[in-house]
Each structure stands twice: as structure tokens, then as C-alpha cells.
Motif scaffolding. Structure first.
Motif, PDB file in Angstrom:
ATOM      1  N   GLU A 175       0.839  -1.200   0.000  1.00  0.00           N
ATOM      2  CA  GLU A 175       0.000   0.000   0.000  1.00  0.00           C
ATOM      3  C   GLU A 175       0.873   1.249   0.000  1.00  0.00           C
ATOM      4  OE1 GLU A 175      -3.336   2.322   2.743  1.00  0.00           O
ATOM      5  OE2 GLU A 175      -2.446   0.439   3.426  1.00  0.00           O
ATOM      6  N   MET A 176       0.764   2.033  -1.056  1.00  0.00           N
ATOM      7  CA  MET A 176       1.435   3.329  -1.115  1.00  0.00           C
ATOM      8  C   MET A 176       0.533   4.383  -0.481  1.00  0.00           C
ATOM      9  SD  MET A 176       4.483   3.347  -2.578  1.00  0.00           S
ATOM     10  CE  MET A 176       4.702   4.969  -3.303  1.00  0.00           C
ATOM     11  N   HIS A 177       1.106   5.256   0.314  1.00  0.00           N
ATOM     12  CA  HIS A 177       0.320   6.286   0.951  1.00  0.00           C
ATOM     13  C   HIS A 177       0.286   7.540   0.083  1.00  0.00           C
ATOM     14  CE1 HIS A 177       1.541   3.739   4.479  1.00  0.00           C
ATOM     15  NE2 HIS A 177       0.240   3.667   4.463  1.00  0.00           N
ATOM     16  N   SER A 178      -0.820   8.215   0.126  1.00  0.00           N
ATOM     17  CA  SER A 178      -1.047   9.350  -0.770  1.00  0.00           C
ATOM     18  C   SER A 178      -0.198  10.561  -0.383  1.00  0.00           C
ATOM     19  CB  SER A 178      -2.525   9.741  -0.755  1.00  0.00           C
ATOM     20  OG  SER A 178      -3.320   8.694  -1.273  1.00  0.00           O
ATOM     21  N   GLU A 179       0.242  11.276  -1.403  1.00  0.00           N
ATOM     22  CA  GLU A 179       1.005  12.504  -1.232  1.00  0.00           C
ATOM     23  C   GLU A 179       0.402  13.571  -2.146  1.00  0.00           C
ATOM     24  OE1 GLU A 179       5.474  10.818  -0.448  1.00  0.00           O
ATOM     25  OE2 GLU A 179       4.560  10.438  -2.407  1.00  0.00           O
ATOM     26  N   TYR A 180       0.422  14.807  -1.684  1.00  0.00           N
ATOM     27  CA  TYR A 180      -0.188  15.891  -2.441  1.00  0.00           C
ATOM     28  C   TYR A 180       0.824  16.481  -3.421  1.00  0.00           C
ATOM     29  CZ  TYR A 180      -3.072  19.952  -3.498  1.00  0.00           C
ATOM     30  OH  TYR A 180      -3.837  20.888  -4.146  1.00  0.00           O
ATOM     31  N   CYS A 181       0.389  16.695  -4.659  1.00  0.00           N
ATOM     32  CA  CYS A 181       1.301  17.238  -5.660  1.00  0.00           C
ATOM     33  C   CYS A 181       0.589  18.253  -6.535  1.00  0.00           C
ATOM     34  CB  CYS A 181       1.915  16.130  -6.510  1.00  0.00           C
ATOM     35  SG  CYS A 181       0.721  15.089  -7.371  1.00  0.00           S
ATOM     36  N   VAL A 182       1.385  19.105  -7.176  1.00  0.00           N
ATOM     37  CA  VAL A 182       0.861  20.172  -8.028  1.00  0.00           C
ATOM     38  C   VAL A 182       1.711  20.259  -9.288  1.00  0.00           C
ATOM     39  CG1 VAL A 182       0.368  22.636  -8.236  1.00  0.00           C
ATOM     40  CG2 VAL A 182       0.085  21.496  -6.017  1.00  0.00           C
ATOM     41  N   ILE A 183       1.040  20.330 -10.443  1.00  0.00           N
ATOM     42  CA  ILE A 183       1.709  20.569 -11.720  1.00  0.00           C
ATOM     43  C   ILE A 183       1.140  21.868 -12.293  1.00  0.00           C
ATOM     44  CG2 ILE A 183       2.128  19.740 -14.062  1.00  0.00           C
ATOM     45  CD1 ILE A 183       1.727  16.905 -13.025  1.00  0.00           C
ATOM     46  N   PRO A 184       1.928  22.945 -12.319  1.00  0.00           N
ATOM     47  CA  PRO A 184       1.432  24.208 -12.870  1.00  0.00           C
ATOM     48  C   PRO A 184       1.188  24.091 -14.376  1.00  0.00           C
ATOM     49  CG  PRO A 184       3.414  24.529 -11.528  1.00  0.00           C
ATOM     50  CD  PRO A 184       3.288  23.063 -11.769  1.00  0.00           C
ATOM     51  N   GLN A 185       0.323  24.957 -14.895  1.00  0.00           N
ATOM     52  CA  GLN A 185       0.043  24.964 -16.330  1.00  0.00           C
ATOM     53  C   GLN A 185       1.317  25.229 -17.131  1.00  0.00           C
ATOM     54  OE1 GLN A 185      -3.149  24.387 -17.906  1.00  0.00           O
ATOM     55  NE2 GLN A 185      -1.639  24.069 -19.520  1.00  0.00           N
ATOM     56  N   GLU A 186       2.157  26.129 -16.658  1.00  0.00           N
ATOM     57  CA  GLU A 186       3.400  26.448 -17.362  1.00  0.00           C
ATOM     58  C   GLU A 186       4.270  25.209 -17.526  1.00  0.00           C
ATOM     59  OE1 GLU A 186       7.336  29.356 -16.907  1.00  0.00           O
ATOM     60  OE2 GLU A 186       5.801  29.306 -15.344  1.00  0.00           O
ATOM     61  N   THR A 187       4.355  24.394 -16.473  1.00  0.00           N
ATOM     62  CA  THR A 187       5.158  23.172 -16.538  1.00  0.00           C
ATOM     63  C   THR A 187       4.564  22.189 -17.540  1.00  0.00           C
ATOM     64  OG1 THR A 187       5.977  23.390 -14.275  1.00  0.00           O
ATOM     65  CG2 THR A 187       5.941  21.164 -15.213  1.00  0.00           C
ATOM     66  N   ALA A 188       3.254  22.009 -17.490  1.00  0.00           N
ATOM     67  CA  ALA A 188       2.602  21.100 -18.440  1.00  0.00           C
ATOM     68  C   ALA A 188       2.847  21.553 -19.871  1.00  0.00           C
ATOM     69  CB  ALA A 188       1.108  21.025 -18.148  1.00  0.00           C
ATOM     70  N   ASP A 189       2.779  22.863 -20.120  1.00  0.00           N
ATOM     71  CA  ASP A 189       2.992  23.387 -21.469  1.00  0.00           C
ATOM     72  C   ASP A 189       4.418  23.125 -21.948  1.00  0.00           C
ATOM     73  OD1 ASP A 189       0.385  24.283 -21.484  1.00  0.00           O
ATOM     74  OD2 ASP A 189       0.905  26.364 -20.975  1.00  0.00           O
ATOM     75  N   VAL A 190       5.401  23.363 -21.085  1.00  0.00           N
ATOM     76  CA  VAL A 190       6.801  23.163 -21.464  1.00  0.00           C
ATOM     77  C   VAL A 190       7.070  21.689 -21.764  1.00  0.00           C
ATOM     78  CG1 VAL A 190       9.184  23.225 -20.617  1.00  0.00           C
ATOM     79  CG2 VAL A 190       7.673  25.168 -20.219  1.00  0.00           C
ATOM     80  N   VAL A 191       6.576  20.794 -20.911  1.00  0.00           N
ATOM     81  CA  VAL A 191       6.802  19.364 -21.107  1.00  0.00           C
ATOM     82  C   VAL A 191       6.139  18.881 -22.396  1.00  0.00           C
ATOM     83  CG1 VAL A 191       6.240  17.066 -20.205  1.00  0.00           C
ATOM     84  CG2 VAL A 191       7.130  18.830 -18.670  1.00  0.00           C
ATOM     85  N   ASN A 192       4.909  19.274 -22.620  1.00  0.00           N
ATOM     86  CA  ASN A 192       4.187  18.824 -23.818  1.00  0.00           C
ATOM     87  C   ASN A 192       4.835  19.357 -25.092  1.00  0.00           C
ATOM     88  OD1 ASN A 192       2.308  17.372 -22.296  1.00  0.00           O
ATOM     89  ND2 ASN A 192       0.937  19.124 -22.107  1.00  0.00           N
ATOM     90  N   GLU A 193       5.274  20.615 -25.067  1.00  0.00           N
ATOM     91  CA  GLU A 193       5.930  21.195 -26.243  1.00  0.00           C
ATOM     92  C   GLU A 193       7.273  20.516 -26.495  1.00  0.00           C
ATOM     93  OE1 GLU A 193       6.586  23.400 -29.595  1.00  0.00           O
ATOM     94  OE2 GLU A 193       4.730  23.098 -28.450  1.00  0.00           O
ATOM     95  N   THR A 194       7.992  20.209 -25.436  1.00  0.00           N
ATOM     96  CA  THR A 194       9.278  19.516 -25.574  1.00  0.00           C
ATOM     97  C   THR A 194       9.090  18.158 -26.234  1.00  0.00           C
ATOM     98  OG1 THR A 194      10.213  20.628 -23.630  1.00  0.00           O
ATOM     99  CG2 THR A 194      11.237  18.542 -24.292  1.00  0.00           C
ATOM    100  N   ARG A 195       8.068  17.437 -25.824  1.00  0.00           N
ATOM    101  CA  ARG A 195       7.807  16.128 -26.414  1.00  0.00           C
ATOM    102  C   ARG A 195       7.383  16.251 -27.880  1.00  0.00           C
ATOM    103  NH1 ARG A 195       7.072  11.660 -23.498  1.00  0.00           N
ATOM    104  NH2 ARG A 195       5.324  10.992 -24.802  1.00  0.00           N
TER     105      ARG A 195
END
Length: 293
Positions: A175-195
Motif C-alpha cells: 500500500e502506497m500512501h497518498s502525497e499531495y502534488c501540483v503541476i502548474p500549467q506552465e510546466t505542463a505546457d513546457v513538457v508537452n511542447e518539448t515532447r
């Protein structure tokens, strides 16, 4: 008097561990000292047993009654809920009364708590530093930017459950315990454009890896998101976004080394660790790192 509740992922918690978890001490040695000096009360009485098991109903007070903790009861999965009662602002109270919690293998006290922070850390909330990031300095980040590397950031509040060893014989039962995370829109845009442009996505640390893999589609598209993740990456997992990883050398039987094995392959990881032991590499938080591509 304000209250703050935190879930503990164990059947009980030892007094010295609760003090470290609450930020009242930095190391087990510090816990031993203040407990032996009678500065911690359990159920209203000074306690000298740092290994005392704290079960539901147990109450601990320290700091001239500015902060107290009570093991409230059991929640789902056999975990325990701890309620902290305090005066003022919770994090400020912890910082005033305690010290930064450190992994048990760090014996020396850090004179500068920022040594256990990455230079790009911003948001309070993690139980441990994403230690692969400790290798990066402002100068190094600037050099990477100068040669065209696009830098972007995510947040994941590392929980103590991350460091639990895997004891289940069948990995599907861990069982993995939950952790809170955040991905900003800017990060998603950079990663998607890079790919889209045929570039590679390189994560600094297993925390970054788990964050982006938690919020990516099957086609590898990363979504700006904020929420809880309990992703468990082990051999057989198909990475959707990550192409390469910078990570430290981890504890055996940990979920972290299983993630690394999922990317590099078990035999390659065993060979790398054998080389690290032979050449006396440094392990864990302030240790050496590897680049897996």
C-alpha cells in the motif's frame, strides 16, 4: 488553542519518532536528550522512555504547553490519526519549538537548515527534501539554461510513507500512501511542447517522476493538476512522460529503488550499486547521484 490533524501510517508511533515527526527535534539523539531531561510529558507525567509506544488516547505535551499531540484513534488501513493542539500558527510554533526532522542516518546536527533544502524549494509541506535536487546550485541551473535546457517545476509533499520498506511478497499488495502534488500549467505546457519537438523529459528525483507520471495521459500528454497521488512504480511499469532520471542511491527494499529498477532494469541497477559500493560512493540524502537514460 488551534488543532491540526495528521495521519500516521503505523499501528503505533514511538515517542522519539513523534517528536521528530512534529519537528520538535532533529535527530534521535536530540529526542533522547530532551526526554531524559524530563521536558516531555505523556498523559501529564514526565516520560523518560524515548521508545515508548504511543497508542490511541495517549497525549504528549512540550514547549510549556504551547504544543500538544494526542493519538486520536485508528483510521482506514490500520493507520493512526494524531491531533496537534497549539497556540498561534502551527508551522511557526513547530519552527520555534523544534528543529527540522532529518533522516535517521544523518547523525550530525545541521547548523543551517537550508542545507537540507533544494535551492529552488518554495512551498512548505514536505516531510523530507527531494534529495536529488541538492546537487543543483543557482550557478548550475543558470548554466543549464544557457545551453538551452528548459527548466520547469512541480511540487510534491513527500510523506513519511515513501521511506517504508516493502515487506509484501506480492508487490501488488504493498500500500502506497497518498502525497499531495501540483503541476502548474506552465510546466505542463513546457513538457508537452518539448515532447512534440522530439526533446527529452528528464526528471530530477523520484518525486518529480512520480508527480508527472501520476497526471499524464496514456498518450504522454501532461495535464496541469493538483491533487493526491499514491502511484507505485515498479518493474513492469510503462513510463508515459519520463525519458531519463537523475536520482541518488536509495535504501534497499524501498519503493524508490523499485522505481529506479523499473526504468533501468534490475540487473543494471544491481551492477550500478555494486560499482558504487566498490568505489565507495556516498549513498542517500547527501550522497552521489546517477543519471539513468
Amino acid at each position: 488553542m488551534e488543532s491540526h490533524e495528521i495521519k500516521i501510517h503505523t499501528e503505533f508511533i514511538r515517542l522519539q519518532d513523534l517528536l521528530k515527526f512534529a519537528g520538535a527535534v532533529e535527530t534521535g539523539g536530540d529526542a533522547k536528550l530532551i526526554i531524559q531531561e524530563g521536558r516531555v510529558a505523556v498523559n501529564g507525567e514526565p516520560c523518560s522512555m524515548r521508545g515508548k509506544k504511543l497508542r490511541p488516547g495517549t497525549k504528549i505535551t512540550f514547549g510549556e504547553n504551547e504544543l500538544s499531540a494526542e493519538v486520536v484513534g485508528e483510521v482506514e488501513g490500520g493507520n493512526r490519526l494524531v491531533r496537534f493542539d497549539y497556540q498561534g500558527i502551527f508551522l511557526e510554533t513547530l519552527e520555534r519549538l523544534g528543529k527540522m526532522p532529518l533522516p535517521p542516518y544523518i547523525k550530525a546536527e545541521l547548523e543551517d537548515g537550508e542545507r537540507y533544502q533544494t535551492v529552488y524549494s518554495k512551498v512548505v509541506g514536505s516531510a523530507a527534501a527531494p534529495t536529488a535536487g541538492l546537487h543543483f546550485t543557482p550557478a548550475l541551473l543558470e548554466q543549464l539554461g544557457d545551453i538551452g535546457v528548459k527548466l520547469c517545476y512541480v511540487t510534491l509533499h513527500v510523506g513519511l510513507g515513501t521511506f517504508r520498506p516493502v515487506k509484501a511478497e506480492n508487490l501488488d499488495e504493498h500500500e502506497m500512501h497518498s502525497e499531495y502534488c501540483v503541476i502548474p500549467q506552465e510546466t505542463a505546457d513546457v513538457v508537452n511542447e518539448t515532447r512534440r519537438q522530439g526533446g527529452r523529459v528528464i526528471c530530477v528525483g523520484t518525486t518529480s517522476c512520480r508527480t508527472i507520471e501520476s497526471w499524464s495521459g496514456e498518450d504522454g500528454t501532461l495535464k496541469a493538476s493538483a491533487g493526491w497521488t499514491n502511484i507505485f512504480i515498479y518493474p513492469g511499469y510503462r513510463f508515459k512522460v519520463l525519458d531519463a532520471l537523475i536520482t541518488n542511491f536509495h535504501l534497499p527494499e524501498s519503493t524508490l529503488i523499485m522505481l529506479v529498477s523499473a526504468l533501468a532494469g534490475r540487473e543494471h541497477v544491481l551492477a550500478a550499486y555494486a560499482e558504487a559500493v566498490r568505489e565507495r560512493y556516498r549513498f542517500f540524502s547527501f550522497g552521489d547521484a546517477m543519471f539513468i537514460s
